[in-house]
Design a protein around this motif. Structure first.
Motif, PDB file in Angstrom:
ATOM      1  N   SER A   1      42.261  40.205  43.948  1.00  0.00           N
ATOM      2  CA  SER A   1      43.635  40.085  44.405  1.00  0.00           C
ATOM      3  C   SER A   1      43.771  40.609  45.837  1.00  0.00           C
ATOM      4  O   SER A   1      43.517  41.782  46.109  1.00  0.00           O
ATOM      5  CB  SER A   1      44.571  40.863  43.486  1.00  0.00           C
TER       6      SER A   1
ATOM      7  N   HIS B   1      41.952  49.704  43.733  1.00  0.00           N
ATOM      8  CA  HIS B   1      40.658  49.202  43.279  1.00  0.00           C
ATOM      9  C   HIS B   1      40.592  49.286  41.768  1.00  0.00           C
ATOM     10  O   HIS B   1      41.313  50.049  41.139  1.00  0.00           O
ATOM     11  CB  HIS B   1      39.514  50.037  43.860  1.00  0.00           C
ATOM     12  N   CYS B   2      39.677  48.535  41.183  1.00  0.00           N
ATOM     13  CA  CYS B   2      39.476  48.636  39.745  1.00  0.00           C
ATOM     14  C   CYS B   2      38.708  49.922  39.448  1.00  0.00           C
ATOM     15  O   CYS B   2      38.095  50.526  40.328  1.00  0.00           O
ATOM     16  CB  CYS B   2      38.744  47.413  39.195  1.00  0.00           C
ATOM     17  N   VAL B   3      38.711  50.320  38.206  1.00  0.00           N
ATOM     18  CA  VAL B   3      38.090  51.581  37.825  1.00  0.00           C
ATOM     19  C   VAL B   3      36.579  51.556  38.078  1.00  0.00           C
ATOM     20  O   VAL B   3      35.984  52.592  38.405  1.00  0.00           O
ATOM     21  CB  VAL B   3      38.428  51.926  36.356  1.00  0.00           C
TER      22      VAL B   3
ATOM     23  N   GLN C   1      41.993  37.153  37.268  1.00  0.00           N
ATOM     24  CA  GLN C   1      42.918  38.229  36.945  1.00  0.00           C
ATOM     25  C   GLN C   1      42.342  39.604  37.285  1.00  0.00           C
ATOM     26  O   GLN C   1      42.950  40.623  36.998  1.00  0.00           O
ATOM     27  CB  GLN C   1      43.275  38.172  35.455  1.00  0.00           C
ATOM     28  N   HIS C   2      41.172  39.629  37.919  1.00  0.00           N
ATOM     29  CA  HIS C   2      40.539  40.899  38.273  1.00  0.00           C
ATOM     30  C   HIS C   2      41.224  41.511  39.487  1.00  0.00           C
ATOM     31  O   HIS C   2      41.628  40.809  40.406  1.00  0.00           O
ATOM     32  CB  HIS C   2      39.056  40.704  38.575  1.00  0.00           C
ATOM     33  N   ILE C   3      41.332  42.812  39.491  1.00  0.00           N
ATOM     34  CA  ILE C   3      41.998  43.512  40.586  1.00  0.00           C
ATOM     35  C   ILE C   3      41.263  43.291  41.896  1.00  0.00           C
ATOM     36  O   ILE C   3      41.881  43.085  42.934  1.00  0.00           O
ATOM     37  CB  ILE C   3      42.118  45.019  40.264  1.00  0.00           C
ATOM     38  N   HIS C   4      39.929  43.291  41.879  1.00  0.00           N
ATOM     39  CA  HIS C   4      39.180  43.165  43.129  1.00  0.00           C
ATOM     40  C   HIS C   4      39.294  41.774  43.736  1.00  0.00           C
ATOM     41  O   HIS C   4      38.964  41.585  44.898  1.00  0.00           O
ATOM     42  CB  HIS C   4      37.712  43.553  42.927  1.00  0.00           C
TER      43      HIS C   4
ATOM     44  N   ASP D   1      35.032  50.066  40.603  1.00  0.00           N
ATOM     45  CA  ASP D   1      34.840  50.339  42.028  1.00  0.00           C
ATOM     46  C   ASP D   1      35.113  51.802  42.345  1.00  0.00           C
ATOM     47  O   ASP D   1      34.413  52.416  43.144  1.00  0.00           O
ATOM     48  CB  ASP D   1      35.751  49.443  42.877  1.00  0.00           C
ATOM     49  N   GLN D   2      36.140  52.372  41.741  1.00  0.00           N
ATOM     50  CA  GLN D   2      36.456  53.783  41.979  1.00  0.00           C
ATOM     51  C   GLN D   2      35.328  54.682  41.499  1.00  0.00           C
ATOM     52  O   GLN D   2      34.958  55.647  42.168  1.00  0.00           O
ATOM     53  CB  GLN D   2      37.762  54.157  41.283  1.00  0.00           C
TER      54      GLN D   2
ATOM     55  N   MET E   1      46.342  43.503  46.138  1.00  0.00           N
ATOM     56  CA  MET E   1      45.843  44.799  45.666  1.00  0.00           C
ATOM     57  C   MET E   1      44.898  45.422  46.680  1.00  0.00           C
ATOM     58  O   MET E   1      44.933  46.626  46.925  1.00  0.00           O
ATOM     59  CB  MET E   1      45.139  44.651  44.321  1.00  0.00           C
ATOM     60  N   ARG E   2      44.043  44.601  47.286  1.00  0.00           N
ATOM     61  CA  ARG E   2      43.118  45.125  48.307  1.00  0.00           C
ATOM     62  C   ARG E   2      43.890  45.651  49.506  1.00  0.00           C
ATOM     63  O   ARG E   2      43.531  46.682  50.070  1.00  0.00           O
ATOM     64  CB  ARG E   2      42.149  44.041  48.746  1.00  0.00           C
TER      65      ARG E   2
END
Length: 70
Positions: free
Chosen positions: A39, A48-50, A34-37, A52-53, A42-43
């Motif tokens: 998906s 990006h997840c916070v 379920q992590h954004i990175h 990574d930002q 999303m990429r």
């Protein structure tokens, strides 16, 4: 009171059984990440997840937040 506890326990047990169906009956069954990175969609959108930002912001400058000299 006892009836409510029994019914609640039964509902929770049924929910857990439904969650475990994929894990038990599929050979390499597992829940999707379920992590954004993780998906692909999303990429592709550049989201990006916070974490990574924050890492990118720290690489770009010495401070994550720009400072003004007064």
């Amino acid at each position: 009171m006892v009836e409510i506890i029994v019914i609640s326990t039964l509902i929770i047990a049924i929910a857990m059984a439904f969650l475990c169906v994929k894990l038990l009956f599929k050979q390499n069954g597992r829940f999707a990440s379920q992590h954004i990175h993780d998906s692909k969609a999303m990429r592709e959108r550049g989201i990006h997840c916070v974490m990574d930002q924050d890492r990118e912001a720290r690489r770009e400058s010495r401070f994550a937040v720009s400072e003004k000299n007064n």
